[in-house]
Design a protein around this motif. Sequence first.
Motif: not given
Length: 213
Positions: A6-14, A77-84, A111-116, A192-197
């Motif tokens: 979870l994070g805004p566009p450009g947070a590095g999710k992909g 059977e998958g193990s998933f990363i929901f991105d976006g 939650e990937m936290r990144v400054d605007d 929820l697990r916030p991390i510094d992005g």
Amino acid sequence: MNIILLGPPGAGKGTQARKLVEERGMTQLSTGDMLRDAKESGTEMGKRVAGVMARGELVTDEIVIGLIEEKLEANPEGSFIFDGFPRTLAQADALEELLAKHGKSLDAVIEMRVDDEALVARITARSTCGDCGEVYNDQTKSWPADGKCANCGSTDQKRRADDNEDSLRTRLMAYYKQTSPLVGYYHCKGTLRPIDGMGSPDEVAGALAGELG
Ligand code: AMP
């Protein structure tokens, strides 16, 4: 294990999702990628969402929930990363129901936290390989001078049509208005697990690994 990035566009999710796919054999489910594929292959749905995506608005819950449902059904059977995804409370509720239907649950919401300012700089500088999806940044990891992707050798450098300042403003607004309420939602659920992005991709991957174990 099933997780949400979870994070805004450009947070590095992909970028982080790709690392998890490589390192842990998980399956990345990016609704943005699925919608771009539909647009490029010219399906009816792709044509319908093209304008909405170009403006940086959200497509309807019904469409993205349908896309996720298809993927879960195809790979029980998958193990998933929901991105976006999810990006609205209605999508979050639908995901919970879909996972339960398949006997799965959500292990963590990162939650990937990144400054605007960093988001704008990252997005206006980014490009990806059209063949393998490797992510580049004009400042920190530029597309190789020989014109070939360092990962797969393709010459297909792509920039997203919605990676411009106008669309980005709308995408950030959509994030804060429609998606950020999910932070409180998952906080209440205890996932929820916030991390510094803000660090390098490897630093962020380290923080992520610390949360996932
Ligand atoms: P992304 O690649 O995740 O930045 O998504 C690109 C665009 O696709 C977004 O700006 C939206 O227009 C659309 N989109 C992707 N995922 C969703 C979603 N879960 N809900 C609504 N719209 C989405």
